[in-house]
Motif scaffolding. Structure first.
Motif, short mmCIF file in Angstrom:
data_model
loop_
_atom_site.label_atom_id
_atom_site.label_comp_id
_atom_site.label_asym_id
_atom_site.label_seq_id
_atom_site.Cartn_x
_atom_site.Cartn_y
_atom_site.Cartn_z
N ASN A 22 33.48 29.46 18.01
CA ASN A 22 32.59 29.06 19.09
C ASN A 22 31.63 30.18 19.47
OD1 ASN A 22 31.76 27.24 21.30
ND2 ASN A 22 32.71 28.77 22.61
N TRP A 26 27.56 30.04 18.84
CA TRP A 26 26.65 30.16 19.98
C TRP A 26 25.69 31.33 19.79
CZ3 TRP A 26 24.77 27.15 23.46
CH2 TRP A 26 25.51 26.06 23.92
N SER A 95 18.56 43.05 42.94
CA SER A 95 18.93 41.67 43.24
C SER A 95 18.34 41.21 44.54
CB SER A 95 20.44 41.54 43.31
OG SER A 95 21.00 41.92 42.10
N PHE A 132 27.40 36.37 28.88
CA PHE A 132 27.68 35.17 29.66
C PHE A 132 28.81 34.35 29.04
CE2 PHE A 132 26.80 30.79 31.00
CZ PHE A 132 26.80 30.96 32.37
N LEU A 133 28.79 34.19 27.71
CA LEU A 133 29.83 33.39 27.05
C LEU A 133 31.18 34.09 27.10
CD1 LEU A 133 27.82 32.21 23.93
CD2 LEU A 133 28.63 30.75 25.78
N ARG A 135 32.20 36.04 29.31
CA ARG A 135 32.69 35.95 30.68
C ARG A 135 33.10 34.52 31.02
NH1 ARG A 135 35.80 37.34 33.80
NH2 ARG A 135 35.77 35.79 35.43
N GLU A 136 32.20 33.57 30.84
CA GLU A 136 32.45 32.23 31.38
C GLU A 136 33.29 31.34 30.47
OE1 GLU A 136 32.07 31.77 34.26
OE2 GLU A 136 30.20 32.52 35.07
N VAL A 137 33.17 31.52 29.17
CA VAL A 137 33.94 30.65 28.28
C VAL A 137 35.26 31.33 27.90
CG1 VAL A 137 33.99 29.44 26.08
CG2 VAL A 137 31.87 29.56 27.39
N LEU A 140 36.73 36.93 29.58
CA LEU A 140 36.96 38.36 29.43
C LEU A 140 36.53 39.11 30.70
CD1 LEU A 140 37.64 37.73 26.52
CD2 LEU A 140 36.05 39.47 25.77
N SER A 141 37.20 40.23 30.97
CA SER A 141 36.84 41.06 32.12
C SER A 141 35.60 41.88 31.78
CB SER A 141 37.99 42.00 32.48
OG SER A 141 38.15 42.96 31.45
N TYR A 142 34.95 42.45 32.82
CA TYR A 142 33.80 43.31 32.58
C TYR A 142 34.16 44.42 31.60
CZ TYR A 142 31.29 41.27 36.60
OH TYR A 142 30.64 40.43 37.47
N LYS A 143 35.35 44.98 31.79
CA LYS A 143 35.78 46.10 30.96
C LYS A 143 35.91 45.66 29.50
CE LYS A 143 39.41 49.65 30.92
NZ LYS A 143 40.39 49.11 29.94
N MET A 157 27.15 44.22 33.84
CA MET A 157 26.83 43.58 35.12
C MET A 157 25.37 43.15 35.16
SD MET A 157 29.08 46.03 37.58
CE MET A 157 28.41 45.42 39.10
N LEU A 160 24.85 40.11 32.86
CA LEU A 160 25.37 38.87 33.46
C LEU A 160 24.46 38.39 34.57
CD1 LEU A 160 29.22 39.47 33.71
CD2 LEU A 160 28.05 37.62 32.51
N ARG A 164 22.44 34.85 34.47
CA ARG A 164 22.60 33.82 35.50
C ARG A 164 21.27 33.49 36.14
NH1 ARG A 164 28.25 36.56 37.23
NH2 ARG A 164 29.60 35.07 36.14
#
Lengths: 182, 243
Positions: A22, A26, A95, A132-133, A135-137, A140-143, A157, A160, A164
């Motif tokens: 996957n 992607w 931001s 993004f994948l 993290r969201e799919v 996985l942690s940031y580390k 960070m 991501l 977003r």
């Protein structure tokens, strides 16, 4: 754990092949290329298997897969893999440049179809799409993402955050955060 | 905490990457600041729709077998054994058998059965047992033929026309097959009761696309020979029919 045979390796990684596919599909966005990349990644993983230090095996395997994907993508672009990434050349706007969103954005997002979301994710620059994948799919942690991509956590960070912002803009709701201030 | 500080922390907040103290300070700010709270809600909504609706790519049929071959060639032990020519045939067969145990799924890939059902329905000219564009005709037709109620979505306003239904089998289980038509293309929706929620997974093979998901008490396979964006549009409509 059997660390020498293809059989021992295969048993260990088999539960994660779906995730490996996957992610590769992607990232390279083509079935045939994804197949080549996954083959190459599994071969690399098998060779470094005796030295695998333990920890999250899924994160380790996905790191090998993402490396194979980016090697492939940089060859395809005809650029060296070490080329500085876009977001490092252009600083991220703070931001706070994100204006207060109008109320119905959450509702607008919830009205999106899978096809539109898929198109928006596909359109992300690869480094953002990857973060993004993972993290969201893959959760996985940031580390773990930072280790996989060999970048500082701060870069994860900002990737991501920009992924977003781009998705929100593409999906209709958001302020054009990625362009504010540039 | 200022809004600028809060906005920088919203991503890490929804990702569960903040320590307790920072989380508490941020939550206090969000209680009093509608703008930042709306920003957080947008991030949560984005996460929710991505997790629910972003289609994942299912590995293509035969991938394990091909990986297996690549790895077998790379296995130093297998190579050594082959080089020594110690009962080459038997050693090869043993290595192959062992490898097949770990990579081969227990049953044929489930999308194969869905592809079969779709192709069978076209080849045998047996697309429908009950032919009707009216879901109030199709739905009751299944009563007494299946031990579950069959939900039939009306997507005619979206350009996807119900053509009828038939009984089919998938993995030895009786399933309802609903046939829709999108332009020239027939789509088979195979469904049966199943609890839980599974995100949409996309498979390809034999020139067809298949999507699998579980939602609202039913497991569903959608199979068709339709371009991917259109296929995903129809899959999303069937998964969450407009009311």
């Amino acid at each position: 754990m059997d660390r020498t045979s293809a059989e021992g390796f295969g048993r260990a990684v088999a539960p994660h092949l779906g995730a490996a596919w996957n992610l590769a599909r992607w990232l390279v966005r083509h079935d045939g290329d994804a197949e080549d990349v996954v083959q190459e990644a599994l071969l690399r993983a098998f060779r470094s298997w005796p030295g695998y230090a333990g920890g999250n095996l899924r994160a380790w395997l996905l790191a090998v897969v993402r490396n194979a994907c980016f090697t492939f993508l940089s060859r395809q672009r005809g650029a060296p893999a070490t080329q500085p990434l876009e977001e490092e050349a252009r600083p991220l706007p703070p931001s706070s440049a994100l204006a207060a969103p109008c109320g119905p954005e959450a509702a607008l997002l919830r009205a999106q179809t899978g096809a539109r979301i898929a198109a928006a994710v596909e359109a992300l620059p690869p480094e953002f799409r990857e973060a993004f994948l993972l993290r969201e799919v893959e959760g996985l942690s940031y580390k773990e993402i930072a280790e996989a991509a060999a970048v500082p956590i701060g870069t994860v960070m900002s990737r991501l955050s920009r992924a977003r912002a781009l998705l929100r803009r593409a999906l209709g709701g958001a302020p054009a955060a990625a362009e504010v201030g540039s | 905490m200022t809004c600028a500080e809060a906005l920088d922390l919203l991503g890490p907040l929804v990702d569960g990457e903040l320590d307790l103290r920072t989380t508490a300070a941020l939550e206090r700010h969000l209680v009093g600041c509608d703008a930042c709270a709306a920003e957080r809600d947008a991030l949560l909504a984005l996460r929710e729709v991505v997790r629910e609706r972003l289609p994942l790519h299912a590995q293509p049929p035969g991938l394990e077998r091909r990986l297996e071959r690549t790895l077998r060639r790379a296995d130093p032990r297998a190579r050594t054994a082959a080089a020594r020519r110690l009962w080459p045939a038997a050693a090869g067969a043993l290595a192959a058998a062992a490898l097949f145990v770990w990579l081969r799924p227990a049953a044929p890939a489930p999308e194969e059965a869905a592809f079969d059902a779709h192709l069978r329905s076209l080849q045998a000219d047996h697309l429908t047992d009950v032919r009707s564009t009216d879901r109030h005709t199709v739905k009751p037709w299944f009563e007494g033929r299946l031990d579950f109620a069959v939900p039939v979505a009306d997507l005619s306003a979206q350009g996807v026309v119900l053509e009828g239904g038939r009984l089919d089998h998938l993995g030895g289980r009786p399933v309802a097959a609903l046939v829709y038509r999108d332009g020239r293309h027939a789509l088979n929706l195979l469904l049966w009761p199943e609890e839980g929620e599974q995100p949409l997974r996309l498979s390809r093979g034999r020139g067809l696309l298949a999507a699998r998901w579980t939602s609202g008490g039913y497991a569903c396979w959608l199979v068709a020979d339709v371009a991917e964006p259109e296929f995903l549009r129809v899959a999303a409509l069937l998964r969450q029919p407009p009311r």
